[in-house]
Design a protein around this motif. Structure first.
Motif, PDB file in Angstrom:
ATOM      1  N   MET A   1      47.486  10.827 -28.054  1.00  0.00           N
ATOM      2  CA  MET A   1      46.622  11.285 -29.158  1.00  0.00           C
ATOM      3  C   MET A   1      47.388  11.150 -30.473  1.00  0.00           C
ATOM      4  N   ASP A   2      46.727  10.540 -31.494  1.00  0.00           N
ATOM      5  CA  ASP A   2      47.356  10.398 -32.796  1.00  0.00           C
ATOM      6  C   ASP A   2      47.637  11.762 -33.393  1.00  0.00           C
ATOM      7  N   GLN A   3      48.719  11.840 -34.193  1.00  0.00           N
ATOM      8  CA  GLN A   3      49.107  13.125 -34.772  1.00  0.00           C
ATOM      9  C   GLN A   3      48.016  13.722 -35.666  1.00  0.00           C
ATOM     10  N   PRO A   4      47.337  12.950 -36.531  1.00  0.00           N
ATOM     11  CA  PRO A   4      46.266  13.553 -37.339  1.00  0.00           C
ATOM     12  C   PRO A   4      45.141  14.128 -36.490  1.00  0.00           C
ATOM     13  N   VAL A   5      44.811  13.442 -35.396  1.00  0.00           N
ATOM     14  CA  VAL A   5      43.752  13.934 -34.512  1.00  0.00           C
ATOM     15  C   VAL A   5      44.188  15.225 -33.850  1.00  0.00           C
ATOM     16  N   LEU A   6      45.462  15.274 -33.422  1.00  0.00           N
ATOM     17  CA  LEU A   6      45.987  16.477 -32.785  1.00  0.00           C
ATOM     18  C   LEU A   6      45.990  17.652 -33.756  1.00  0.00           C
ATOM     19  N   VAL A   7      46.387  17.389 -34.980  1.00  0.00           N
ATOM     20  CA  VAL A   7      46.404  18.448 -36.007  1.00  0.00           C
ATOM     21  C   VAL A   7      44.986  18.950 -36.259  1.00  0.00           C
ATOM     22  N   TYR A   8      44.026  18.007 -36.309  1.00  0.00           N
ATOM     23  CA  TYR A   8      42.631  18.393 -36.532  1.00  0.00           C
ATOM     24  C   TYR A   8      42.113  19.255 -35.384  1.00  0.00           C
ATOM     25  N   ALA A   9      42.449  18.858 -34.139  1.00  0.00           N
ATOM     26  CA  ALA A   9      41.983  19.604 -32.974  1.00  0.00           C
ATOM     27  C   ALA A   9      42.578  21.007 -32.951  1.00  0.00           C
ATOM     28  N   LEU A  10      43.862  21.131 -33.243  1.00  0.00           N
ATOM     29  CA  LEU A  10      44.513  22.437 -33.253  1.00  0.00           C
ATOM     30  C   LEU A  10      43.971  23.324 -34.370  1.00  0.00           C
ATOM     31  N   THR A  11      43.680  22.713 -35.513  1.00  0.00           N
ATOM     32  CA  THR A  11      43.122  23.472 -36.627  1.00  0.00           C
ATOM     33  C   THR A  11      41.727  23.991 -36.285  1.00  0.00           C
ATOM     34  N   ALA A  12      40.910  23.125 -35.668  1.00  0.00           N
ATOM     35  CA  ALA A  12      39.558  23.542 -35.269  1.00  0.00           C
ATOM     36  C   ALA A  12      39.621  24.671 -34.253  1.00  0.00           C
ATOM     37  N   LEU A  13      40.595  24.565 -33.321  1.00  0.00           N
ATOM     38  CA  LEU A  13      40.746  25.611 -32.315  1.00  0.00           C
ATOM     39  C   LEU A  13      41.193  26.918 -32.950  1.00  0.00           C
ATOM     40  N   ALA A  14      42.110  26.818 -33.887  1.00  0.00           N
ATOM     41  CA  ALA A  14      42.620  28.018 -34.566  1.00  0.00           C
ATOM     42  C   ALA A  14      41.527  28.725 -35.357  1.00  0.00           C
ATOM     43  N   ILE A  15      40.575  27.959 -35.845  1.00  0.00           N
ATOM     44  CA  ILE A  15      39.464  28.545 -36.606  1.00  0.00           C
ATOM     45  C   ILE A  15      38.389  29.088 -35.672  1.00  0.00           C
ATOM     46  N   SER A  16      38.087  28.335 -34.608  1.00  0.00           N
ATOM     47  CA  SER A  16      36.971  28.709 -33.734  1.00  0.00           C
ATOM     48  C   SER A  16      37.249  29.971 -32.934  1.00  0.00           C
ATOM     49  N   ILE A  17      38.483  30.177 -32.503  1.00  0.00           N
ATOM     50  CA  ILE A  17      38.792  31.364 -31.693  1.00  0.00           C
ATOM     51  C   ILE A  17      38.548  32.658 -32.466  1.00  0.00           C
ATOM     52  N   PRO A  18      39.082  32.810 -33.686  1.00  0.00           N
ATOM     53  CA  PRO A  18      38.780  34.031 -34.452  1.00  0.00           C
ATOM     54  C   PRO A  18      37.284  34.175 -34.762  1.00  0.00           C
ATOM     55  N   CYS A  19      36.615  33.046 -35.036  1.00  0.00           N
ATOM     56  CA  CYS A  19      35.173  33.100 -35.337  1.00  0.00           C
ATOM     57  C   CYS A  19      34.393  33.590 -34.117  1.00  0.00           C
ATOM     58  N   PHE A  20      34.782  33.086 -32.942  1.00  0.00           N
ATOM     59  CA  PHE A  20      34.130  33.532 -31.705  1.00  0.00           C
ATOM     60  C   PHE A  20      34.334  35.021 -31.507  1.00  0.00           C
ATOM     61  N   TYR A  21      35.555  35.484 -31.731  1.00  0.00           N
ATOM     62  CA  TYR A  21      35.858  36.896 -31.508  1.00  0.00           C
ATOM     63  C   TYR A  21      35.095  37.792 -32.488  1.00  0.00           C
ATOM     64  N   ILE A  22      35.020  37.351 -33.733  1.00  0.00           N
ATOM     65  CA  ILE A  22      34.279  38.118 -34.742  1.00  0.00           C
ATOM     66  C   ILE A  22      32.795  38.154 -34.393  1.00  0.00           C
ATOM     67  N   ALA A  23      32.257  37.001 -33.961  1.00  0.00           N
ATOM     68  CA  ALA A  23      30.848  36.954 -33.568  1.00  0.00           C
ATOM     69  C   ALA A  23      30.589  37.868 -32.376  1.00  0.00           C
ATOM     70  N   LEU A  24      31.530  37.916 -31.443  1.00  0.00           N
ATOM     71  CA  LEU A  24      31.377  38.772 -30.270  1.00  0.00           C
ATOM     72  C   LEU A  24      31.338  40.241 -30.677  1.00  0.00           C
ATOM     73  N   ILE A  25      32.201  40.616 -31.601  1.00  0.00           N
ATOM     74  CA  ILE A  25      32.211  42.000 -32.084  1.00  0.00           C
ATOM     75  C   ILE A  25      30.891  42.356 -32.762  1.00  0.00           C
ATOM     76  N   LEU A  26      30.377  41.428 -33.569  1.00  0.00           N
ATOM     77  CA  LEU A  26      29.134  41.684 -34.302  1.00  0.00           C
ATOM     78  C   LEU A  26      27.928  41.747 -33.365  1.00  0.00           C
ATOM     79  N   LEU A  27      27.929  40.964 -32.299  1.00  0.00           N
ATOM     80  CA  LEU A  27      26.801  40.929 -31.370  1.00  0.00           C
ATOM     81  C   LEU A  27      26.856  42.054 -30.338  1.00  0.00           C
ATOM     82  N   SER A  28      28.026  42.623 -30.121  1.00  0.00           N
ATOM     83  CA  SER A  28      28.171  43.671 -29.108  1.00  0.00           C
ATOM     84  C   SER A  28      27.534  44.971 -29.591  1.00  0.00           C
ATOM     85  N   PRO A  29      26.899  45.698 -28.678  1.00  0.00           N
ATOM     86  CA  PRO A  29      26.278  46.964 -29.067  1.00  0.00           C
ATOM     87  C   PRO A  29      27.332  48.002 -29.429  1.00  0.00           C
ATOM     88  N   PRO A  30      27.018  48.920 -30.335  1.00  0.00           N
ATOM     89  CA  PRO A  30      27.963  49.984 -30.677  1.00  0.00           C
ATOM     90  C   PRO A  30      28.105  50.960 -29.516  1.00  0.00           C
TER      91      PRO A  30
END
Length: 321
Positions: A1-30
């Protein structure tokens, strides 16, 4: 895998994980909050003097608690209660099995609590305790509240519409005697799976049956495919099973039954399924399309919270009996 592609994939993963967790908190019942007035009950002997409810963590003091969640049930509840009490007070059971009925009014606007108190006065042979929730939680919230304040060595949840034949309690009881003769942790669930080819199900609307089969497919994916009917509102718990399951319950909506069964599986509590009779009763509060979409969302939220460890059972907090 080319280095720019790898950097892009890691960056997307780093962004998506916190977004998923925040969405889970918002969707979960109190968290489900219990208000001071909801820790008390009324009965025919003291309709205007609420008394303190016991706790599920206490030792059981009656053989059976029947928990009846009720939301705007003035039309259907009288017949259901009459059938329930008639069975529990038969000569064969009256002197051999003590019982209590807990009617949990889930924030009704039609005088359900007042009617329940009137019926309690008409049926002094059974102890009927009426609990009134200040706001509508949902069926799961009402069942949970009743379970957390019941006194039974065994605890039965049953719908207020009378759709299940109450006499089939004896089928569940016999199965429980087999799987938990000393009231070890165990659950026995009523099942309507044998009715799938009968008029009771065939005559339902096409969309309702399509959604039913779709739900069964999803349930197999999330881990309770071994139970053919998760949604039947006729389930019997031993006290020790209830002590482990209900304090860990988070969902108050229609799909709460699945959470209970997943918790039982997670805790290693055996679940037995028993065929029972059932018939459709007019006046259902279920909005087929809207509530089915909510069930799907809640199932995804449930599994995501369990898989990420946000919702987990604190085994160390479970009371010993």
């Amino acid at each position: 895998m080319d280095q720019p592609v790898l950097v892009y994939a890691l960056t997307a993963l780093a962004i998506s994980i916190p977004c998923f967790y925040i969405a889970l908190i918002l969707l979960s019942p109190p968290p489900i909050i219990t208000r001071p007035s909801e820790k008390k009950y009324r009965s025919h002997s003291a309709p205007n003097a609420p008394r303190a409810l016991p706790s599920l963590s206490d030792a059981g003091s009656v053989d059976l608690s029947v928990i009846i969640p009720a939301y705007n049930e003035t039309a259907r509840m009288p017949s259901m209660l009459a059938t329930t009490i008639a069975h529990l007070t038969t000569p064969a059971l009256k002197n051999s099995r003590t019982h209590e009925l807990l009617v949990v009014d889930d924030g009704s606007a039609d005088g359900t609590s007042d009617l329940a108190l009137k019926l309690a006065k008409e049926h002094p042979e059974s102890e009927i305790r009426v609990i009134t929730l200040e706001k509508n939680l949902g069926k799961g919230g009402a069942v949970r509240h009743g379970m957390l304040h019941a006194r039974g060595h065994r605890l039965l949840m049953v719908d207020a519409d009378g759709a299940s034949r109450f006499e089939d309690l004896e089928l569940l009881w016999k199965a429980m005697d087999g799987v938990a003769p000393k009231n070890e942790p165990a659950v026995v669930v009523g099942s309507r799976a044998h009715l799938v080819k009968t008029e009771a199900v065939v005559k339902r609307s096409v969309i309702r049956n399509i959604l039913m089969y779709g739900l069964h497919t999803i349930l197999r994916i999330v881990g309770v495919g071994h139970i053919r009917d998760t949604q039947c509102g006729f389930k019997l718990f031993t006290r020790r099973a209830a002590q482990q399951i209900f304090p860990a319950q988070h969902l108050a909506t229609w799909i709460f039954d699945v959470e209970l069964l997943l918790l039982a599986k997670q805790l290693g509590i055996p679940v037995e399924e028993v065929p029972v009779e059932w018939h459709e009763v007019a006046g259902s509060k279920l909005n087929v399309v809207k509530d089915s979409l909510q069930m799907l969302r809640d199932l995804l939220v449930l599994r995501a919270n369990q898989m990420t460890g946000r919702w987990k059972v604190d085994v160390g907090s479970i009371p010993k009996m």
